[in-house]
Design a protein around this motif. Sequence first.
Motif, PDB file in Angstrom:
ATOM      1  N   HIS A  70     -11.196  40.220  14.818  1.00 58.64           N
ATOM      2  CA  HIS A  70     -12.247  40.814  13.993  1.00 58.64           C
ATOM      3  C   HIS A  70     -11.727  41.216  12.614  1.00 58.64           C
ATOM      4  O   HIS A  70     -10.517  41.268  12.391  1.00 58.64           O
ATOM      5  N   HIS A  72     -13.088  43.894   9.071  1.00 53.83           N
ATOM      6  CA  HIS A  72     -14.005  44.947   8.638  1.00 53.83           C
ATOM      7  C   HIS A  72     -14.393  44.657   7.199  1.00 53.83           C
ATOM      8  O   HIS A  72     -13.738  43.883   6.507  1.00 53.83           O
ATOM      9  N   TYR A  73     -15.463  45.276   6.738  1.00 53.35           N
ATOM     10  CA  TYR A  73     -15.911  45.064   5.364  1.00 53.35           C
ATOM     11  C   TYR A  73     -15.385  46.142   4.427  1.00 53.35           C
ATOM     12  O   TYR A  73     -15.064  45.851   3.281  1.00 53.35           O
ATOM     13  N   LYS A  74     -15.272  47.387   4.897  1.00 53.41           N
ATOM     14  CA  LYS A  74     -14.830  48.493   4.051  1.00 53.41           C
ATOM     15  C   LYS A  74     -13.644  49.269   4.613  1.00 53.41           C
ATOM     16  O   LYS A  74     -12.936  49.932   3.871  1.00 53.41           O
ATOM     17  N   ASP A  75     -13.473  49.235   5.916  1.00 52.53           N
ATOM     18  CA  ASP A  75     -12.513  50.126   6.557  1.00 52.53           C
ATOM     19  C   ASP A  75     -11.202  49.444   6.909  1.00 52.53           C
ATOM     20  O   ASP A  75     -11.188  48.324   7.426  1.00 52.53           O
ATOM     21  N   GLU A  77      -7.709  49.818   9.277  1.00 53.00           N
ATOM     22  CA  GLU A  77      -7.401  50.378  10.585  1.00 53.00           C
ATOM     23  C   GLU A  77      -5.899  50.590  10.694  1.00 53.00           C
ATOM     24  O   GLU A  77      -5.115  49.793  10.185  1.00 53.00           O
ATOM     25  N   PRO A 107      -9.024  45.783   5.431  1.00 52.39           N
ATOM     26  CA  PRO A 107     -10.311  45.334   5.970  1.00 52.39           C
ATOM     27  C   PRO A 107     -10.397  43.821   6.195  1.00 52.39           C
ATOM     28  O   PRO A 107     -10.891  43.383   7.234  1.00 52.39           O
ATOM     29  N   GLN A 127      -9.648  54.459  12.037  1.00 50.23           N
ATOM     30  CA  GLN A 127     -10.398  53.648  11.077  1.00 50.23           C
ATOM     31  C   GLN A 127     -10.928  54.562   9.975  1.00 50.23           C
ATOM     32  O   GLN A 127     -11.535  55.595  10.252  1.00 50.23           O
ATOM     33  N   LYS A 129     -12.235  54.439   5.490  1.00 50.45           N
ATOM     34  CA  LYS A 129     -12.554  53.618   4.322  1.00 50.45           C
ATOM     35  C   LYS A 129     -11.287  53.385   3.504  1.00 50.45           C
ATOM     36  O   LYS A 129     -10.562  54.329   3.181  1.00 50.45           O
TER      37      LYS A 129
END
Length: 151
Positions: A70, A72-75, A77, A107, A127, A129
Motif C-alpha cells: 500500500h 498513502h497520499y499524505k501520511d 508511517e 507516503p 501514522q 501527516k
Amino acid sequence: MKKVEKIAENQNYTAVNVGSWEDIKDHSLIHAKLGTEIKGKVFVKDPTRASGTEISFTSLPPKSELGYFHIHYKDEETYIILKGSGFYQVDDDCFPIQAGSVIRVAPAGVRSLCNTSDEEMVYICIQAKESSLEEYTTKDGERVPFTPKWK
C-alpha cells in the motif's frame, strides 16, 4: 474479540490499555474500505481521541505476510518491530527486520512486510501527516513545577 479498555480520561488526556503484546492477536476490526475482518490489529486514534497521529498495533502469525502492498497520499508511517523477524519491502528495496528495527516510510513508498520467524511478529505503526512536526523534544515545551501523586 478483545476490546481497548479506557483507563482514565479528562480534558487533557485519554489513557487506554490494549493488553500485552501477546493479546494483540486477540483484537480484530472491520476494514473501513474493504468491509472485511482483520485479525490481530487494533487502532488507538479513536479510543485515545488523538488528533495528530494514528497508532496501530499488529500481530502477524509465524511464517506469514501482511498480504498486500500500500501507499498513502499524505501520511508517512513509522513501523517499530517489537517481536519477531522477517523482511520489509519499500518499492524495489527489500531488507531484513527484527525486534528493535524502526522503519520510516514516505507516503509514496510502496510498502509491505513479512514474518519469516517461528514466532508471531508484533509491531507498532505510527501514522502522521508528512512534514507536520514543527517542534519536537525539548524545543516544544518547558519544565514546570508540579507535585507527583505517586509519592
